[in-house]
Design a protein around this motif. Structure first.
Motif, short mmCIF file in Angstrom:
data_model
loop_
_atom_site.label_atom_id
_atom_site.label_comp_id
_atom_site.label_asym_id
_atom_site.label_seq_id
_atom_site.Cartn_x
_atom_site.Cartn_y
_atom_site.Cartn_z
N SER A 198 11.96 0.93 -4.20
CA SER A 198 11.35 -0.41 -4.30
C SER A 198 9.96 -0.44 -3.66
O SER A 198 9.57 -1.42 -3.04
N GLN A 199 9.21 0.65 -3.83
CA GLN A 199 7.87 0.76 -3.27
C GLN A 199 6.83 0.64 -4.38
O GLN A 199 6.76 1.48 -5.27
N GLU A 200 6.05 -0.42 -4.32
CA GLU A 200 4.96 -0.58 -5.29
C GLU A 200 3.70 0.06 -4.69
O GLU A 200 2.95 -0.57 -3.96
N THR A 201 3.48 1.31 -5.04
CA THR A 201 2.41 2.09 -4.42
C THR A 201 1.06 1.93 -5.12
O THR A 201 0.03 2.24 -4.54
N ASN A 202 1.09 1.50 -6.39
CA ASN A 202 -0.14 1.48 -7.21
C ASN A 202 -0.80 2.85 -7.24
O ASN A 202 -2.03 2.96 -7.31
N CYS A 203 0.01 3.90 -7.17
CA CYS A 203 -0.53 5.25 -7.06
C CYS A 203 -1.31 5.69 -8.31
O CYS A 203 -2.13 6.60 -8.24
N GLN A 204 -1.07 5.03 -9.45
CA GLN A 204 -1.81 5.39 -10.66
C GLN A 204 -3.26 4.89 -10.61
O GLN A 204 -4.10 5.39 -11.37
N ILE A 205 -3.52 3.95 -9.72
CA ILE A 205 -4.84 3.31 -9.68
C ILE A 205 -5.62 3.71 -8.43
O ILE A 205 -6.80 4.07 -8.50
N ASN A 206 -4.93 3.70 -7.27
CA ASN A 206 -5.68 3.88 -6.03
C ASN A 206 -5.75 5.32 -5.53
O ASN A 206 -6.47 5.62 -4.57
N GLY A 207 -5.01 6.24 -6.15
CA GLY A 207 -5.11 7.65 -5.78
C GLY A 207 -4.52 8.02 -4.44
O GLY A 207 -4.73 9.14 -3.95
N THR A 208 -3.74 7.12 -3.81
CA THR A 208 -3.22 7.40 -2.47
C THR A 208 -2.19 8.54 -2.46
O THR A 208 -1.99 9.16 -1.42
N TYR A 209 -1.56 8.81 -3.59
CA TYR A 209 -0.54 9.87 -3.64
C TYR A 209 -1.05 11.15 -4.30
O TYR A 209 -0.27 12.06 -4.54
N ASP A 210 -2.35 11.24 -4.56
CA ASP A 210 -2.90 12.47 -5.14
C ASP A 210 -2.66 13.69 -4.24
O ASP A 210 -2.28 14.76 -4.74
N PRO A 211 -2.85 13.59 -2.91
CA PRO A 211 -2.56 14.75 -2.05
C PRO A 211 -1.08 15.16 -2.10
O PRO A 211 -0.76 16.35 -2.01
N TYR A 212 -0.19 14.17 -2.25
CA TYR A 212 1.25 14.48 -2.35
C TYR A 212 1.53 15.31 -3.60
O TYR A 212 2.23 16.32 -3.54
N LEU A 213 0.99 14.89 -4.74
CA LEU A 213 1.22 15.62 -5.99
C LEU A 213 0.65 17.03 -5.92
O LEU A 213 1.27 17.99 -6.39
N LYS A 214 -0.53 17.16 -5.33
CA LYS A 214 -1.15 18.48 -5.21
C LYS A 214 -0.30 19.38 -4.33
O LYS A 214 -0.07 20.56 -4.63
N ALA A 215 0.22 18.82 -3.24
CA ALA A 215 1.05 19.61 -2.32
C ALA A 215 2.35 20.05 -2.97
O ALA A 215 2.77 21.20 -2.82
N THR A 216 3.01 19.16 -3.72
CA THR A 216 4.28 19.54 -4.37
C THR A 216 4.05 20.65 -5.39
O THR A 216 4.87 21.56 -5.51
N GLN A 248 3.51 25.95 5.34
CA GLN A 248 3.79 25.04 6.46
C GLN A 248 2.84 23.85 6.45
O GLN A 248 3.25 22.71 6.72
N LYS A 249 1.58 24.10 6.12
CA LYS A 249 0.59 23.02 6.07
C LYS A 249 0.95 22.02 4.97
O LYS A 249 0.91 20.80 5.18
N LEU A 250 1.33 22.53 3.79
CA LEU A 250 1.70 21.66 2.68
C LEU A 250 2.98 20.88 2.99
O LEU A 250 3.12 19.71 2.60
N SER A 251 3.92 21.52 3.67
CA SER A 251 5.17 20.84 4.04
C SER A 251 4.89 19.63 4.92
O SER A 251 5.54 18.58 4.78
N ARG A 252 3.93 19.77 5.82
CA ARG A 252 3.58 18.64 6.69
C ARG A 252 3.02 17.47 5.89
O ARG A 252 3.26 16.30 6.24
N VAL A 253 2.30 17.77 4.82
CA VAL A 253 1.77 16.71 3.96
C VAL A 253 2.93 15.92 3.35
O VAL A 253 2.94 14.68 3.37
N LEU A 254 3.93 16.63 2.82
CA LEU A 254 5.08 15.95 2.22
C LEU A 254 5.84 15.13 3.25
O LEU A 254 6.27 14.01 2.97
N HIS A 255 5.99 15.67 4.46
CA HIS A 255 6.73 14.96 5.49
C HIS A 255 6.04 13.65 5.87
O HIS A 255 6.71 12.65 6.16
N GLN A 256 4.73 13.64 5.85
CA GLN A 256 3.99 12.41 6.17
C GLN A 256 4.30 11.31 5.16
O GLN A 256 4.52 10.15 5.55
#
Length: 508
Positions: A198-216, A248-256
């Motif tokens: 139930s999280q409205e992230t607007n990730c398609q517009i604001n780019g806040t989850y771009d680092p998450y996708l790159k890390a995965t 390990q660095k990428l894992s920390r990104v996902l954990h955040q």
């Protein structure tokens, strides 16, 4: 007479340490030798492709050409041993009878690759076993039944519409080449964040989850590399390697990102405040996790909570994005099937941009195209288990306990002994008549048995909603100047993105 160096006070401990280390090394060499001899004996009934004495089939498996696997499937019926280095072997199967025997057991997940995922996913449904796996699955299964899935259709349609609006800004009446994989990934993430948390992230517009996708994406590639590089099976060697430090660095990104989702909801949950943006008629996955934790923190600790949120964030968007991308690619290559789907969708939905739950079942030909995509390009190309007891196959050949068995879904779906013309995209394979005549374990896009994919209905609904709205708005064709190749990931993805030509349809 002067004392020898062994008699000196400082030399004796060094000598003893040297002898002790040499003995340990020799013991390890003997252990590895016996392990190799045992594997050779156990796998002797099963022929295998030529192998290098040291690297095994490592070079073959690390290449991005799935055609090599198809050649092996045709030459070696049912199964073959796959050597990863001189002391480790995976047993690949791709025969329906073998698959049925294998999947109807309750063997635990293999440590390869699931152990490698634990540092960033934790122990969630993807890699749990035993009573805890059953507890978590029992908690979540009711949230994926039809009554709940109905409420997701509107959310899915809104997310797809957001993506289409971005495409419409860059496309005109002429064919326009668009890289579709990244926006589809953001759309799939947007959907799972709303439906599961139930999280409205607007990730398609604001780019806040771009680092998450790159890390995965990068983590998936590293795990695949580690899986078929036997030196990096050892945790200590991998940890201090360049790829291990990057992991390990990428894992920390996902954990955040995971922690952000959990802490935001925990504050509301403890205060008894309902989220204003959702107006929910149902409990989402995070409600269920927090409710279970409130009842008994010992039975559902914070580590379990983080693991399940991480698992659903990743699994909920990664395979879905790959599935929709490959579906678009298949329909782009076969315009006759694309047009037939579009006609069916128009007759069902009209020219509107909305879609209802009761309309999904009317899209029978589109559903057959989706299933044929899953057969031709299964987004999850394999699953693995470690045998807890000996396994005997229908032909009498057997494997001992402890063997790592890999069900190659790609190999099964391209097995010429099971499918006529397996390279041909033919949705009519999935008419009711043809499906009824086929072995029940010939098509395993979502696995089968007690550990089948619990999200398969969710995935099918999401694909139907997305492809229906896309085909109403765009005609899709391949960009022949950018041929596609497969990339080495746990989920099968296009290498260097997926570029398709989109043409906006005037009727919309």
């Amino acid at each position: 007479m002067e004392p020898s160096w062994l008699e000196t006070r400082g030399a004796r401990p060094l000598y003893l340490a040297f002898v002790f280390g040499l003995a340990l090394g020799l013991l390890q060499v003997i252990k590895l030798y016996l392990r190799r001899q045992r594997l050779l004996r156990d796998l002797r009934p099963f022929p295998a492709p030529p192998t290098h004495w040291f690297h095994g089939h490592q070079k073959l498996l690390q290449e991005d050409k799935m055609e090599k696997l198809e050649e092996i499937v045709e030459k070696y019926p049912c199964a073959f041993p796959c050597w990863v280095g001189p002391f480790q072997a995976f047993f690949f199967i791709y025969d329906p009878d073998y698959a049925q025997t294998f999947l109807n057991r309750t063997d635990p997940k293999s440590q390869y690759p699931y152990k490698f995922m634990t540092p960033y996913l934790g122990k969630g449904l993807l890699n749990l076993d035993g009573p805890k796996w059953f507890q978590h699955r029992h908690l979540l299964t009711p949230r994926l039944q039809c009554d709940v899935l109905k409420t997701y259709v509107e959310v899915m349609a809104c997310s797809v519409t957001t993506m289409l609006a971005k495409w419409e800004k860059i496309c005109g009446a002429q064919d326009t080449t668009v890289e579709v994989y990244e926006p589809i990934s953001l759309m799939a993430l947007d959907i799972i964040m709303q439906c599961a948390f139930s999280q409205e992230t607007n990730c398609q517009i604001n780019g806040t989850y771009d680092p998450y996708l790159k890390a995965t994406s990068e983590l998936s590639k590293i795990i695949f590399y580690r899986l078929y590089n036997f030196w990096h099976h050892h945790d200590l060697i991998f940890k201090f390697s360049p790829k291990g430090r990057h992991f390990q660095k990428l894992s920390r990104v996902l954990h955040q990102y995971t922690e952000k989702v959990i802490q935001g909801r925990k504050k509301s949950f403890k205060a008894g405040v309902k989220q204003e943006t959702t107006q929910k008629k149902y409990q989402d996955f995070l409600d269920i996790f927090l409710g279970a934790q409130a009842e008994s923190e010992d039975s559902f600790p914070d580590a379990d909570l983080r693991s399940e949120v991480s698992t659903f964030m990743l699994a909920g968007h990664d395979a879905s994005a790959a599935s929709l991308s490959w579906l678009l690619y298949c329909l782009a290559l076969h315009p006759e099937h694309q047009e037939r789907c579009r006609e069916e969708i128009r007759s069902t939905l009209g020219e509107g941009s909305s879609i209802r739950w009761d309309q999904l079942d009317a899209m029978s030909y589109t559903t057959m195209c989706i299933k044929e995509m899953f057969r031709l390009i299964p987004p999850v190309p394999s699953i693995s288990r470690e045998l807890s007891t000996p396994l005997t196959f229908p032909d009498g050949r057997s494997l001992p306990a402890g063997m790592n068995v890999v069900l190659s879904i790609w190999g099964l779906h391209h097995n010429p002994a099971v499918w006529n013309g397996p390279q041909v995209f033919d949705p009519l394979r999935f008419t009711k008549e043809n499906s009824d005549q086929r072995h029940p374990y010939a098509f395993l896009a979502f696995s089968a048995g007690p550990r089948n994919c619990m999200g398969q209905q969710f995935a099918m609904v999401e694909l139907k909603v997305a492809i229906a709205l896309i085909l109403l708005h765009f005609r899709v064709s391949p960009d022949l100047t950018r041929p596609l190749a497969f990339s080495s990931h746990i989920v099968l993805k296009p290498k260097d993105g997926m570029h398709l030509q989109l043409k906006k349809l005037s009727r919309c």
